[in-house]
Design an enzyme around this catalytic site. Structure first.
Site, PDB file in Angstrom:
ATOM      1  N   LYS A 161       0.608  -1.220  -0.115  1.00  0.00           N
ATOM      2  CA  LYS A 161      -0.007  -0.006   0.167  1.00  0.00           C
ATOM      3  C   LYS A 161       1.068   1.215  -0.061  1.00  0.00           C
ATOM      4  O   LYS A 161       1.765   1.399   0.988  1.00  0.00           O
ATOM      5  CB  LYS A 161      -1.043   0.093   1.261  1.00  0.00           C
ATOM      6  CG  LYS A 161      -1.842   1.128   1.490  1.00  0.00           C
ATOM      7  CD  LYS A 161      -2.817   1.195   2.643  1.00  0.00           C
ATOM      8  CE  LYS A 161      -3.727   2.465   2.388  1.00  0.00           C
ATOM      9  NZ  LYS A 161      -4.472   2.202   3.727  1.00  0.00           N
ATOM     10  N   LYS A 167      -1.960  -1.579  -3.882  1.00  0.00           N
ATOM     11  CA  LYS A 167      -2.918  -0.598  -4.010  1.00  0.00           C
ATOM     12  C   LYS A 167      -2.029   0.913  -4.109  1.00  0.00           C
ATOM     13  O   LYS A 167      -0.891   0.940  -2.988  1.00  0.00           O
ATOM     14  CB  LYS A 167      -3.599  -0.442  -2.882  1.00  0.00           C
ATOM     15  CG  LYS A 167      -4.544   0.735  -2.428  1.00  0.00           C
ATOM     16  CD  LYS A 167      -5.093   0.698  -1.202  1.00  0.00           C
ATOM     17  CE  LYS A 167      -6.100   1.900  -0.856  1.00  0.00           C
ATOM     18  NZ  LYS A 167      -6.734   2.240   0.062  1.00  0.00           N
TER      19      LYS A 167
END
Length: 321
Positions: A191, A244
């Site tokens: 992330k 992500k």
């Protein structure tokens, strides 16, 4: 002469030799649930996306059922926030009650609970703070408690997004000790500290009150570090790995698909969604063509599943084909 065009001559021929596809069962739809009654708040920066109170969730669940999407990722927005994000692990908090309601009225839907503190803390950061520093180890028990309360409420899966070191191991241990050893962990392993999250922070009321999240979210310059973080989460017990954002990090997704046989998930985040919506609203692009191209790009890079705000549109478009 080699004639590659032979197999491109008609739509049916092209479909026959197509190497990559996307289906409704590949899609996970994020849903924002807010504390209160009779609430359906539009999110201005994310056209078509709303915050729902539990008593208004049926209209969204009906759309999900009709589209044929099989999974949702839940984010809770509490009425009260404090320094330690206590509503995140309240057994009767907004996310826990939303899980109970959805599993009651739509039991076959796969309900995934986001596990983080940022929506629940008064400062908007993902962990406990002391003297302006986000404390890693002191945050882990709170995340573990949040995961257990979500599993107790009926969540089919938990998705820790906080990026604290050791969070997957702490959650796995807590779930196992509480008797939820069969509850999978979908870890936000890669992330990035990204500028693509702005619209989400409007939707989840989770913008940090000071500073940024670069001390715990990943530096997007570092692909090898991403692989180390992914491997750490696998070693700690993650069952699914999230990359992500998706579109700017397809290289990370592709490398992960080469280096691990774990199921991989691309998170097509709010900024990516909003850019497409804005361009389409201005008539600059064909929304359906661009969205489907993006979906296939993520699948082609190695994603078995995609978290996307486009999920219902994509599922409905697929029905038309």
């Amino acid at each position: 002469m080699i004639r590659r065009r032979r197999l491109r001559a008609s739509e049916n021929l092209r479909a026959l030799v197509r190497e990559t596809s996307v289906s409704a069962s590949d899609l996970i739809y994020p849903v924002f649930v807010i504390e209160g009654k009779d609430i359906k708040n539009p999110i201005d920066s994310m056209p078509g996306i709303y915050q729902y109170s539990i008593d208004r969730l049926d209209e969204e669940l009906d759309r999900i059922r009709e589209a044929g999407v099989k999974g949702v990722l839940l984010f809770g927005i509490p009425a009260h926030k404090d320094e330690c994000g206590t509503e995140a692990y309240n057994e009767h908090g907004i996310i826990q009650e939303a899980i109970r309601y959805i599993k009651k009225v739509f039991p076959e839907l796969v309900v995934i609970a986001d596990i983080c503190l940022c929506e629940y803390t008064s400062h908007g950061h993902c962990g406990v703070i002391k003297d302006g520093i986000i404390l890693n180890d002191e945050t882990l028990p709170l995340l573990a408690k949040t995961a257990v309360t979500c599993a107790q409420a009926g969540a089919d899966m938990v998705a820790p997004s906080n990026m604290m070191d050791g969070h997957v191991a702490a959650i796995r241990e807590a779930l196992d000790e509480a008797g939820y050893e069969m509850t999978p962990i979908m870890a936000y392993s890669a992330k990035m500290a990204s500028g693509y999250y702005g619209p989400f922070r409007d939707a989840a009321h989770s913008a940090p009150g000071f500073g940024d999240r670069k001390t715990y979210q990943m530096d997007y310059h570092n692909p090898r570090e991403a692989m180390r973080d992914i491997q750490d989460d696998i070693d700690e017990g993650a069952d699914i790995i999230i990359i992500k954002p998706a579109l700017a990090f397809l290289d990370i997704l592709k490398t992960a698909s080469w280096e691990t046989d774990m199921p991989l998930c691309a998170y097509n985040v709010s900024g990516e969604y909003s850019m497409v919506k804005a361009a389409a609203a201005n008539g600059w692009i064909d929304e359906k063509k661009i969205v489907m191209e993006n979906m296939i790009g993520m699948k082609r890079a190695g994603a078995q599943m995609i978290i996307t705000y486009h999920a219902l549109d994509v599922a409905n478009w697929l029905k038309e084909e």
